[in-house]
Design an enzyme around this catalytic site. Structure first.
Site, mmCIF file in Angstrom:
data_model
loop_
_atom_site.group_PDB
_atom_site.id
_atom_site.type_symbol
_atom_site.label_atom_id
_atom_site.label_comp_id
_atom_site.label_asym_id
_atom_site.label_seq_id
_atom_site.Cartn_x
_atom_site.Cartn_y
_atom_site.Cartn_z
ATOM 1 N N ASP A 1 37.390 -22.063 116.059
ATOM 2 C CA ASP A 1 36.037 -22.444 115.656
ATOM 3 C C ASP A 1 35.323 -23.094 116.836
ATOM 4 O O ASP A 1 35.823 -24.046 117.424
ATOM 5 C CB ASP A 1 36.138 -23.421 114.476
ATOM 6 C CG ASP A 1 34.797 -23.733 113.844
ATOM 7 O OD1 ASP A 1 33.892 -22.892 113.912
ATOM 8 O OD2 ASP A 1 34.669 -24.830 113.265
ATOM 9 N N GLU B 1 27.545 -16.753 118.070
ATOM 10 C CA GLU B 1 26.502 -17.489 117.358
ATOM 11 C C GLU B 1 25.165 -17.314 118.048
ATOM 12 O O GLU B 1 25.066 -17.366 119.274
ATOM 13 C CB GLU B 1 26.843 -18.984 117.249
ATOM 14 C CG GLU B 1 25.806 -19.765 116.460
ATOM 15 C CD GLU B 1 26.264 -21.153 116.038
ATOM 16 O OE1 GLU B 1 25.429 -21.913 115.508
ATOM 17 O OE2 GLU B 1 27.454 -21.487 116.231
ATOM 18 N N HIS C 1 25.627 -28.945 110.469
ATOM 19 C CA HIS C 1 26.950 -29.551 110.567
ATOM 20 C C HIS C 1 26.941 -30.980 110.015
ATOM 21 O O HIS C 1 25.923 -31.654 110.010
ATOM 22 C CB HIS C 1 27.416 -29.576 112.028
ATOM 23 C CG HIS C 1 27.737 -28.228 112.577
ATOM 24 N ND1 HIS C 1 27.195 -27.749 113.746
ATOM 25 C CD2 HIS C 1 28.536 -27.229 112.105
ATOM 26 C CE1 HIS C 1 27.656 -26.525 113.980
ATOM 27 N NE2 HIS C 1 28.465 -26.201 113.000
#
Length: 307
Positions: free
Chosen positions: A82, A134, A178
């Protein structure tokens, strides 16, 4: 059962309109709780390791813990990096047995993001490893990923990015963020933007980061037993379930795991202050992770009985 890649998982998820849970792992109890939940639900799994987890536990420890978990199950499990911050971290994880990596160049200028993503893709694909990238930027803080403001993903740019890099899946920004403090007002996601990206990239798996729901039961529990998690607010679960019908095949969940563990441990310490054996408070914490993940699999992701 050996580790697998996400390709077949995502193909079925896209076709049937559900998502795979990508759960961040940091220690044995978290891994055990997630594995127990998925086992009971007969659900595919993505166990993902952040830069912070690699520093905290060590990559080899986490890999070996996951290998141990696989000895007792026939579930399909992906081991995913990640937010890989550079090519070398991605290379390390590919060489270390990960079956999927994410390179996050979302903070870089567009052309630089393309160049490094393409470099990761070329190295990974030569070794049969999946690559997530991303485009766009999520606000908030999680481990070493931090941004003050969101930058929503541009649909035309997304098409160009996928074509030029060859990445296998794309994390997009449509309003998630987040950490535990995602919304101050009404929670909403930009479904018009998501639908446009999905239509322009038909059959292509999209990813939502920052998608914890921040269950109020755990916020309240933590605060009741001495915590200070004031005003935490996540993504409503009905919005996440809806996103899975728009080509979102992977939904990341980390904060909810942290909250479940911490709130349960706080409660245990207050109610049983004489306990000093870590097993006494880590067992209920592990059970809390299991129950929370099981709820996500069944009611939010929709991936029960999908193996």
């Amino acid at each position: 059962m050996p580790l697998t890649g996400p390709k077949q998982m995502f193909e079925r998820a896209y076709k049937e309109g559900y998502a795979i849970g990508a759960f961040n792992v940091n220690n044995m109890e978290i891994i055990q709780g997630i594995m127990q939940a998925a086992g009971e639900e007969q659900a595919p799994l993505i166990l993902q390791v952040s830069a912070g987890a690699r520093k905290y536990a060590g990559q080899n420890y986490i890999v070996k813990l996951i290998e141990a978990a696989l000895m007792d199950t026939d579930l399909p499990v992906v081991l995913h990096l990640d937010h890989g911050q550079d090519f070398n971290i991605c290379k390390d994880c590919i060489d270390g047995g990960f079956t999927s990596v994410m390179y996050d160049g979302s903070h870089l200028p567009y052309e630089e993001n393309i160049a490094v993503t393409k470099q990761v893709v070329e190295y990974a694909h030569a070794r049969g490893v999946w690559v997530e990238a991303e485009l766009g930027q999520l606000a908030g803080v999680e481990d070493e990923v931090s941004a003050e403001h969101s930058v929503y993903t541009d649909p035309d740019q997304a098409v160009d990015f996928v074509k030029r890099t060859g990445c296998d899946s794309l994390a997009i920004a449509i309003g998630t963020s987040h950490g535990a403090y995602k919304f101050t007002g009404e929670a909403k996601l930009d479904f018009a933007r998501l639908e446009k990206i999905t239509n322009m990239l038909p059959g292509y798996p999209l990813v939502l980061h920052g998608a914890s729901s921040v269950p109020q039961e755990f916020v309240d529990m933590a605060n009741t037993y001495g915590g200070k998690v004031g005003g935490a607010k996540g993504v409503p679960e009905d919005l996440l379930r809806k996103a899975a019908t728009y080509g979102v095949c992977k939904i990341n969940i980390d904060t909810d795991i942290r909250l479940a563990m911490t709130a349960t441990i706080r409660k245990h310490f207050m109610e049983k202050p004489a306990d000093f054996d870590p097993r006494a408070y880590l067992k209920p914490a592990r059970d809390a992770v299991k129950n929370m993940v099981q709820h996500k699999i069944r009611n939010v992701l929709g991936c029960s009985n999908k193996i």
